[in-house]
Design a protein around this motif. Sequence first.
Motif: not given
Length: 91
Positions: A1-9, A17-22, A26-31, A43-48
């Motif tokens: 698993m890979i985790t990327h972190e983003f800082f968003i004001n 949050k609902k818009r971001i989640n939706a 939809n991106i392949k591999d986002v878990a 924090s976004v986690t997933g494969m590849a």
Amino acid sequence: MITHEFFINNIACGDCKKRINASLLNIKDVASINYFEIENKVSVTGMALKRQEIIDNLATLGYHDKDNNGVFRMANKFEHWYCYCCSGCDS
């Protein structure tokens, strides 16, 4: 698993949050997507996961990378103008 972190004001709004989640789910591999409101961090986690694909996806939602070419590029700090529903809601 890979985790990327983003800082968003301004990620305290439930509708944002609902818009971001939706969109990101939809991106392949986002878990999973986790929010850390105190740090303004997502924090976004997933494969590849491709970091740039997530950055581009956030940009389509109005979250723009504030420091894409600078020393702190790995932090990926984003600025977001309030959406029409973010006029002080407590969601």
